[in-house]
Design an enzyme around this catalytic site. Structure first.
Site, PDB file in Angstrom:
ATOM      1  N   ASP A  43       1.048  -1.071  -0.008  1.00  0.00           N
ATOM      2  CA  ASP A  43       0.068   0.019  -0.027  1.00  0.00           C
ATOM      3  C   ASP A  43       0.947   1.177  -0.013  1.00  0.00           C
ATOM      4  O   ASP A  43       0.338   2.364  -0.181  1.00  0.00           O
ATOM      5  CB  ASP A  43      -0.911   0.063   1.000  1.00  0.00           C
ATOM      6  CG  ASP A  43      -0.267  -0.103   2.404  1.00  0.00           C
ATOM      7  OD1 ASP A  43       0.665  -0.257   2.550  1.00  0.00           O
ATOM      8  OD2 ASP A  43      -1.124  -0.140   3.716  1.00  0.00           O
ATOM      9  N   SER A  44       2.165   1.166   0.044  1.00  0.00           N
ATOM     10  CA  SER A  44       3.167   2.170   0.019  1.00  0.00           C
ATOM     11  C   SER A  44       2.938   2.915  -1.476  1.00  0.00           C
ATOM     12  O   SER A  44       3.376   3.917  -1.716  1.00  0.00           O
ATOM     13  CB  SER A  44       4.466   1.681   0.025  1.00  0.00           C
ATOM     14  OG  SER A  44       4.851   0.630  -1.004  1.00  0.00           O
ATOM     15  N   ASP A  82      -0.974  -6.024  -0.233  1.00  0.00           N
ATOM     16  CA  ASP A  82      -1.645  -5.485   0.897  1.00  0.00           C
ATOM     17  C   ASP A  82      -3.216  -5.390   0.841  1.00  0.00           C
ATOM     18  O   ASP A  82      -3.690  -4.840  -0.052  1.00  0.00           O
ATOM     19  CB  ASP A  82      -1.160  -4.220   1.260  1.00  0.00           C
ATOM     20  CG  ASP A  82       0.255  -4.203   1.837  1.00  0.00           C
ATOM     21  OD1 ASP A  82       0.423  -4.768   2.888  1.00  0.00           O
ATOM     22  OD2 ASP A  82       1.015  -3.217   1.812  1.00  0.00           O
ATOM     23  N   LYS A 111      -1.408  -9.523   2.614  1.00  0.00           N
ATOM     24  CA  LYS A 111      -0.712  -8.810   3.973  1.00  0.00           C
ATOM     25  C   LYS A 111      -1.586  -7.966   4.820  1.00  0.00           C
ATOM     26  O   LYS A 111      -2.311  -7.114   4.164  1.00  0.00           O
ATOM     27  CB  LYS A 111       0.691  -8.273   3.639  1.00  0.00           C
ATOM     28  CG  LYS A 111       1.455  -7.592   4.891  1.00  0.00           C
ATOM     29  CD  LYS A 111       2.772  -7.386   4.502  1.00  0.00           C
ATOM     30  CE  LYS A 111       3.093  -6.118   3.850  1.00  0.00           C
ATOM     31  NZ  LYS A 111       2.531  -4.915   4.256  1.00  0.00           N
ATOM     32  N   GLU A 113      -1.822  -5.326   8.496  1.00  0.00           N
ATOM     33  CA  GLU A 113      -0.997  -4.649   9.499  1.00  0.00           C
ATOM     34  C   GLU A 113      -1.622  -5.251  10.872  1.00  0.00           C
ATOM     35  O   GLU A 113      -2.950  -4.941  11.162  1.00  0.00           O
ATOM     36  CB  GLU A 113      -0.907  -3.271   9.460  1.00  0.00           C
ATOM     37  CG  GLU A 113       0.041  -2.826   8.146  1.00  0.00           C
ATOM     38  CD  GLU A 113       0.018  -1.351   8.052  1.00  0.00           C
ATOM     39  OE1 GLU A 113      -0.153  -0.558   8.909  1.00  0.00           O
ATOM     40  OE2 GLU A 113       0.829  -0.925   7.034  1.00  0.00           O
ATOM     41  N   GLU A 180       8.776  -4.437  10.782  1.00  0.00           N
ATOM     42  CA  GLU A 180       8.972  -2.923  10.189  1.00  0.00           C
ATOM     43  C   GLU A 180       9.881  -2.167  11.488  1.00  0.00           C
ATOM     44  O   GLU A 180       9.102  -1.842  12.407  1.00  0.00           O
ATOM     45  CB  GLU A 180       7.997  -2.179   9.553  1.00  0.00           C
ATOM     46  CG  GLU A 180       8.346  -0.856   8.990  1.00  0.00           C
ATOM     47  CD  GLU A 180       7.459  -0.562   7.656  1.00  0.00           C
ATOM     48  OE1 GLU A 180       6.362  -1.061   7.450  1.00  0.00           O
ATOM     49  OE2 GLU A 180       7.772   0.848   7.564  1.00  0.00           O
TER      50      GLU A 180
HETATM   51  O1  KIV Z   1       3.388  -1.090   1.564  1.00  0.00           O
HETATM   52  C1  KIV Z   1       4.597  -1.278   1.858  1.00  0.00           C
HETATM   53  O2  KIV Z   1       5.732  -1.286   0.879  1.00  0.00           O
HETATM   54  C2  KIV Z   1       5.162  -2.370   2.633  1.00  0.00           C
HETATM   55  C3  KIV Z   1       6.737  -2.579   2.992  1.00  0.00           C
HETATM   56  C4  KIV Z   1       7.337  -1.578   3.581  1.00  0.00           C
HETATM   57  C5  KIV Z   1       6.760  -3.832   3.913  1.00  0.00           C
HETATM   58  O3  KIV Z   1       4.139  -2.824   3.532  1.00  0.00           O
END
Ligand code: KIV
Length: 264
Positions: A43-44, A82, A111, A113, A180
């Site tokens: 989600d970055s 994500d 994934k 959080e 992280e």
């Molecule tokens: O969204 C992302 O890029 C991440 C990584 C930093 C692990 O969750």
């Protein structure tokens, strides 16, 4: 590698796991040819692709769109996508729908959080046959509550919580956990307690793998240099040279040449 179970074997063999973020088909094509093990549609992307200042701007639609783009060119790697901000906090049915959309777009795993307050969601996803990767320590979707993108786990009670949450995620059936921005000692201790792999970012060397954001490790934004980041290339200045070369060539009527033009 397309099988989440292979990651556990790699941990058992002591072979470190590499994971890189990817959000589009053209870089996906290159990552697919590389030795990198896992592709993360993180989600970055809200920050690095869309210019927002945090990951809370990533929506389910954005994640599906970019996951589908990646899946069109990544055929040999495990693709993890994500679950974005709040998509897994609206109850089990909504989380299942959000995960199903990512899998239908081409992801092999999701994934999410944290774990406290959505243990039922992690359990339901796993029991529904969806491979789940956890994410603890600095969880960027909670940055507002954490007071920014800060190292977590420096206080003993925080470190104890990260360890307890990791063990809970393993018990709930996660196949791996991203750790992280936590002190190396905490990451080493947590990893030694887990039978599933830990994948670190800003978590030191003593974890089972490392993940980096592609645009950061490529040096596409040279002003961004957190302590943990190693740039494996410096692409921003190269692009600037190319753009300026193009602009100058146009201004000086040096582009296109005769060879680059069509005849009648
Ligand atoms: O969204 C992302 O890029 C991440 C990584 C930093 C692990 O969750």
């Amino acid at each position: 590698m397309k099988n989440v179970h292979e990651l556990k074997t790699l941990k058992q063999e002591g072979r470190k796991i590499s994971m890189i973020t990817c959000y589009d088909a053209i870089t996906g094509r290159i990552v697919d040819q590389s030795d990198v093990d896992v592709v993360l549609v993180g989600d970055s992307l809200a920050m690095v692709l869309h210019g927002f200042d945090s990951t809370i701007h990533a929506t389910e639609e954005m994640m599906v769109l970019h996951t589908a783009a990646v899946a069109r060119s990544v055929h040999k790697k495990l693709i993890v996508a994500d679950l974005p901000f709040l998509s897994f906090r609206k109850g089990v049915p909504h989380a299942l729908d959000a995960a199903a959309a990512l899998l239908r777009a081409g992801a092999h795993a999701v994934k999410l959080e944290g774990v406290r307050g959505h243990e039922d969601v992690v359990r339901a996803l796993v029991e529904s046959g969806i491979p789940v990767m956890g994410h603890l320590g600095l969880t960027p979707q909670s940055a507002l509550q954490l007071g920014g993108h800060k190292v977590q786990g420096r206080l003993q009670e925080e470190a104890t919580q990260i360890e307890a949450d990791s063990l809970l995620l393993e018990k709930l059936g996660c196949f791996a956990i991203v750790l992280e921005c936590i002190p190396s000692e905490v990451a080493r201790h947590v990893s030694s307690k887990l039978s599933i792999p830990s994948i670190g970012i800003g978590a030191g060397l003593d974890v089972d793998g490392q993940v980096l954001v592609m645009h950061d490790m490529l040096g596409l934004q040279m002003s961004f240099k957190p302590k943990f980041l190693r740039r494996f290339a410096e692409v921003e200045p190269l692009l600037l040279v190319a753009f300026n070369d193009f602009a100058r060539s146009v201004r000086e009527s040096q582009f296109p040449s005769k060879e680059e033009s069509y005849g009648a």
